[in-house]
Design a protein around this motif. Structure first.
Motif, PDB file in Angstrom:
ATOM      1  N   LYS A  96      -0.664   2.163   9.336  1.00 20.11           N
ATOM      2  CA  LYS A  96      -1.083   1.087   8.437  1.00 20.11           C
ATOM      3  C   LYS A  96       0.048   0.113   8.151  1.00 20.11           C
ATOM      4  N   ASN A  99      -4.790  -1.793  10.053  1.00 23.31           N
ATOM      5  CA  ASN A  99      -4.917  -0.357  10.361  1.00 23.31           C
ATOM      6  C   ASN A  99      -5.069  -0.151  11.862  1.00 23.31           C
ATOM      7  N   TYR A 157      -6.319  -5.959   4.736  1.00 23.93           N
ATOM      8  CA  TYR A 157      -7.660  -5.918   4.156  1.00 23.93           C
ATOM      9  C   TYR A 157      -8.671  -5.810   5.279  1.00 23.93           C
ATOM     10  N   ASP A 158      -9.840  -5.273   4.955  1.00 22.06           N
ATOM     11  CA  ASP A 158     -10.928  -5.127   5.929  1.00 22.06           C
ATOM     12  C   ASP A 158     -10.448  -4.486   7.236  1.00 22.06           C
ATOM     13  N   GLY A 159      -9.518  -3.562   7.114  1.00 22.01           N
ATOM     14  CA  GLY A 159      -9.046  -2.840   8.287  1.00 22.01           C
ATOM     15  C   GLY A 159      -8.065  -3.623   9.150  1.00 22.01           C
ATOM     16  N   MET A 196      -3.348   7.719  11.021  1.00 19.82           N
ATOM     17  CA  MET A 196      -3.643   6.310  10.748  1.00 19.82           C
ATOM     18  C   MET A 196      -2.346   5.553  10.552  1.00 19.82           C
ATOM     19  N   GLU A 246     -10.864   3.520  -4.139  1.00 21.09           N
ATOM     20  CA  GLU A 246     -11.481   4.107  -2.948  1.00 21.09           C
ATOM     21  C   GLU A 246     -10.963   5.529  -2.764  1.00 21.09           C
ATOM     22  N   SER A 264     -13.325   0.412  10.078  1.00 18.99           N
ATOM     23  CA  SER A 264     -12.451   0.191   8.914  1.00 18.99           C
ATOM     24  C   SER A 264     -12.953  -0.906   7.972  1.00 18.99           C
ATOM     25  N   ASN A 296      -7.758   6.959  -1.546  1.00 21.64           N
ATOM     26  CA  ASN A 296      -7.362   6.175  -0.374  1.00 21.64           C
ATOM     27  C   ASN A 296      -6.531   4.986  -0.829  1.00 21.64           C
ATOM     28  N   GLU A 297      -7.139   4.116  -1.619  1.00 21.57           N
ATOM     29  CA  GLU A 297      -6.358   2.985  -2.121  1.00 21.57           C
ATOM     30  C   GLU A 297      -7.045   2.362  -3.320  1.00 21.57           C
ATOM     31  N   LYS A 309       0.812  -1.220   0.000  1.00 22.00           N
ATOM     32  CA  LYS A 309       0.000   0.000   0.000  1.00 22.00           C
ATOM     33  C   LYS A 309       0.847   1.272   0.000  1.00 22.00           C
ATOM     34  N   ALA A 358      -7.401  11.811   7.193  1.00 17.85           N
ATOM     35  CA  ALA A 358      -8.230  12.467   6.177  1.00 17.85           C
ATOM     36  C   ALA A 358      -9.574  12.796   6.834  1.00 17.85           C
ATOM     37  N   GLU A 388     -16.893   8.933   2.020  1.00 20.90           N
ATOM     38  CA  GLU A 388     -16.004   8.121   1.186  1.00 20.90           C
ATOM     39  C   GLU A 388     -16.737   7.755  -0.098  1.00 20.90           C
ATOM     40  N   GLU A 425      -0.287   7.444   7.771  1.00 20.06           N
ATOM     41  CA  GLU A 425      -0.978   8.392   6.892  1.00 20.06           C
ATOM     42  C   GLU A 425      -1.564   9.535   7.708  1.00 20.06           C
ATOM     43  N   ARG A 426      -1.490  10.708   7.130  1.00 19.33           N
ATOM     44  CA  ARG A 426      -2.159  11.848   7.740  1.00 19.33           C
ATOM     45  C   ARG A 426      -3.661  11.573   7.766  1.00 19.33           C
ATOM     46  N   HIS A 479     -17.973   3.019   5.978  1.00 17.93           N
ATOM     47  CA  HIS A 479     -17.180   2.022   6.698  1.00 17.93           C
ATOM     48  C   HIS A 479     -17.443   2.130   8.196  1.00 17.93           C
TER      49      HIS A 479
HETATM   50  P1  ATP Z   1      -9.895  -2.861   2.239  1.00 13.99           P
HETATM   51  O1  ATP Z   1     -10.665  -3.983   2.843  1.00 13.99           O
HETATM   52  O2  ATP Z   1     -10.763  -1.852   1.531  1.00 13.99           O
HETATM   53  O3  ATP Z   1      -8.708  -3.297   1.436  1.00 13.99           O
HETATM   54  P2  ATP Z   1      -7.907  -1.866   4.130  1.00 13.99           P
HETATM   55  O4  ATP Z   1      -7.743  -2.821   5.257  1.00 13.99           O
HETATM   56  O5  ATP Z   1      -6.864  -1.876   3.058  1.00 13.99           O
HETATM   57  O6  ATP Z   1      -9.357  -2.007   3.489  1.00 13.99           O
HETATM   58  P3  ATP Z   1      -8.032   1.042   4.181  1.00 13.99           P
HETATM   59  O7  ATP Z   1      -8.816   1.124   2.946  1.00 13.99           O
HETATM   60  O8  ATP Z   1      -6.649   1.569   4.178  1.00 13.99           O
HETATM   61  O9  ATP Z   1      -7.997  -0.445   4.791  1.00 13.99           O
HETATM   62  O10 ATP Z   1      -8.824   1.764   5.356  1.00 13.99           O
HETATM   63  C1  ATP Z   1     -10.085   1.297   5.757  1.00 13.99           C
HETATM   64  C2  ATP Z   1     -10.940   2.477   6.172  1.00 13.99           C
HETATM   65  O11 ATP Z   1     -10.309   3.193   7.250  1.00 13.99           O
HETATM   66  C3  ATP Z   1     -11.148   3.529   5.093  1.00 13.99           C
HETATM   67  O12 ATP Z   1     -12.161   3.153   4.195  1.00 13.99           O
HETATM   68  C4  ATP Z   1     -11.503   4.743   5.955  1.00 13.99           C
HETATM   69  O13 ATP Z   1     -12.817   4.638   6.450  1.00 13.99           O
HETATM   70  C5  ATP Z   1     -10.531   4.603   7.112  1.00 13.99           C
HETATM   71  N1  ATP Z   1      -9.251   5.270   6.801  1.00 13.99           N
HETATM   72  C6  ATP Z   1      -8.200   4.742   6.141  1.00 13.99           C
HETATM   73  N2  ATP Z   1      -7.192   5.625   5.996  1.00 13.99           N
HETATM   74  C7  ATP Z   1      -7.613   6.757   6.581  1.00 13.99           C
HETATM   75  C8  ATP Z   1      -7.027   8.060   6.749  1.00 13.99           C
HETATM   76  N3  ATP Z   1      -5.803   8.355   6.307  1.00 13.99           N
HETATM   77  N4  ATP Z   1      -7.765   8.990   7.393  1.00 13.99           N
HETATM   78  C9  ATP Z   1      -9.012   8.704   7.860  1.00 13.99           C
HETATM   79  N5  ATP Z   1      -9.608   7.509   7.736  1.00 13.99           N
HETATM   80  C10 ATP Z   1      -8.929   6.539   7.102  1.00 13.99           C
END
Ligand code: ATP
Ligand code: MG
Ligand code: MG
Length: 383
Positions: A146, A157, A152-154, A144, A254, A214, A266-267, A104, A184, A189, A181-182, A211
């Motif tokens: 990460k 994070n 995945y699915d938070g 945040m 996203e 996360s 976001n990603e 990521k 947001a 979303e 990450e700073r 979400h």
């Molecule tokens: P996915 O299952 O979509 O792959 P993931 O585990 O890769 O999720 P992220 O998409 O990075 O996780 O983050 C999940 C959620 O956390 C985001 O959709 C958002 O709601 C919140 N989030 C992530 N990064 C930030 C950020 N920098 N600032 C604020 N909220 C954030």
């Protein structure tokens, strides 16, 4: 048979299962690499499946040997073997894209280099607890934390709310390769499914995603209280982002819509995505139809990606009891416009994606009215 080519897919979870639902209608064989009786294999009876792990090089090689085009339903795969077999079999999207996106942090740097706005990020590998404190001083709290990989699915994070959280955050994720990450401070979303074909880049409509902890809970198509200018801007940004990557197929993008209406990525997911499930009922072609057609160079009329009817998707997550997802599905049976999808996963764990429900209706307000009792039921079960 519409096509005699065989598609190989790394991963046999719910995304692979829904890809097979689309392939079955075209009588296209999909060979799945995953454990026996994975959700995708359950609905596909032929002898082309491979039993093994998508992280295992030999298994990936075996899949490539029995397939004409290899694709993925998850990015956490062995990209080195994909690189090796790319000479003998088509790999879509490219292994280069998969390798870049599965990290990521590397993905963010790459997007930034290509002029795409992303949340500001800092590398924390090898920087220990002090690294987190330094980020807190420069970004402020919350920020945040990460994991770069296997996220995945938070799961990967951690919201660091104050300096007092730093130790717990490091305890939770410190063994993984980290970045920060700073925060947001978004208004909403958004997500866009993008389709990359041999001829160019197409998009599905922009959706709003909600979400919780996360994990994606709901998607709204179209987004609530967002102007057509912004939904169009989101589609353009998604197109620009995906234009930077090699290979064909669908990609989930996203985004954060900030309070000043600025959009940040976001990603990106290099495959069908949870935020595109609504397309099965709400669009003439689903994200799964589009993915198959894109990787096989079959026609995709752009208007096939339009929203036929407003829709809301609710994820069915594993809850406090082993059968709460079944209770939710049963409750949805009495809702006339609810399409219910159960993924055939074994045990429910809290937060595990067990299925989803999509309601479509002539207006978003009607869809909201119909799905609200189900959302309430899900919230009650969560306690
Ligand atoms: P996915 O299952 O979509 O792959 P993931 O585990 O890769 O999720 P992220 O998409 O990075 O996780 O983050 C999940 C959620 O956390 C985001 O959709 C958002 O709601 C919140 N989030 C992530 N990064 C930030 C950020 N920098 N600032 C604020 N909220 C954030
Ligand atoms: Mg992710
Ligand atoms: Mg995400």
């Amino acid at each position: 048979m519409a096509d005699s080519r065989k598609v190989g897919v790394l991963g046999g979870g719910q995304l692979g299962r829904m890809l097979i639902e689309a392939a079955n209608r075209l009588n296209i064989q999909v060979n799945v690499l995953d454990v026996a009786a994975s959700p995708a294999k359950q609905i596909s009876a032929h002898d082309g499946h491979i039993e093994g792990s998508f992280k295992n090089a030999d298994s990936v090689k075996k899949l490539a040997q029995v397939s004409d085009v290899v694709t993925v339903e998850i990015e956490h795969v062995d990209t080195h073997m994909l690189e090796e077999v790319a000479g003998q079999v088509k790999v879509e999207p490219s292994w280069k894209t998969l390798r870049m996106i599965k990290d990521k942090y590397a993905q963010k740097l790459y997007l930034k280099e290509h002029g795409v706005d992303v949340a500001e990020s800092v590398d924390l590998e090898g920087k220990g607890v002090q690294g987190l404190k330094d980020v807190g001083s420069s970004f402020g709290y919350p920020f945040m934390l990460k994991s770069k990989t296997e996220a995945y699915d938070g799961r990967g994070n951690f919201v660091v709310k104050s300096e007092g959280d730093v130790d717990a955050a490091f305890e939770a994720l410190g063994k993984r390769p980290l970045y920060a990450e700073r925060w947001a401070d978004f208004r909403m979303e958004l997500a866009v499914m993008v389709v990359k074909t041999k001829d160019g880049v197409l998009t599905f409509p922009t959706v709003e995603t909600v979400h919780e902890d996360s994990i994606c809970k709901l998607t709204y198509a179209p987004p609530r209280n967002v102007s057509p200018e912004i939904t169009q801007k989101a589609q353009e940004l998604a197109k620009k982002a995906i234009g930077a990557f090699e290979g064909k197929g669908v990609f989930g993008v996203e985004m954060f819509l900030l309070k000043d209406d600025k959009l940040l990525i976001n990603e990106i997911a290099p495959r069908p995505h949870n935020s595109g499930h609504y397309t099965i009922e709400a669009c003439p072609l689903s994200q799964y139809d589009a993915h198959l057609r894109a990787i096989l160079d079959l026609p995709i009329p752009a208007s096939g990606l339009r929203l036929r009817e407003p829709s809301i998707m609710l994820n069915i997550l594993g809850g406090q009891t082993p059968d709460s997802h079944i209770q939710i599905a049963n409750r949805a049976l009495t809702s006339p416009n609810a399409s219910i999808h159960l993924y055939g996963k074994g045990d429910a764990r809290p937060g595990r994606k067990m299925g989803h429900i999509t309601v479509t209706a002539p207006s978003l307000a009607e869809a909201e009215a119909e799905i609200q009792p189900l959302v309430d039921f899900v919230d009650d079960l969560k306690g």
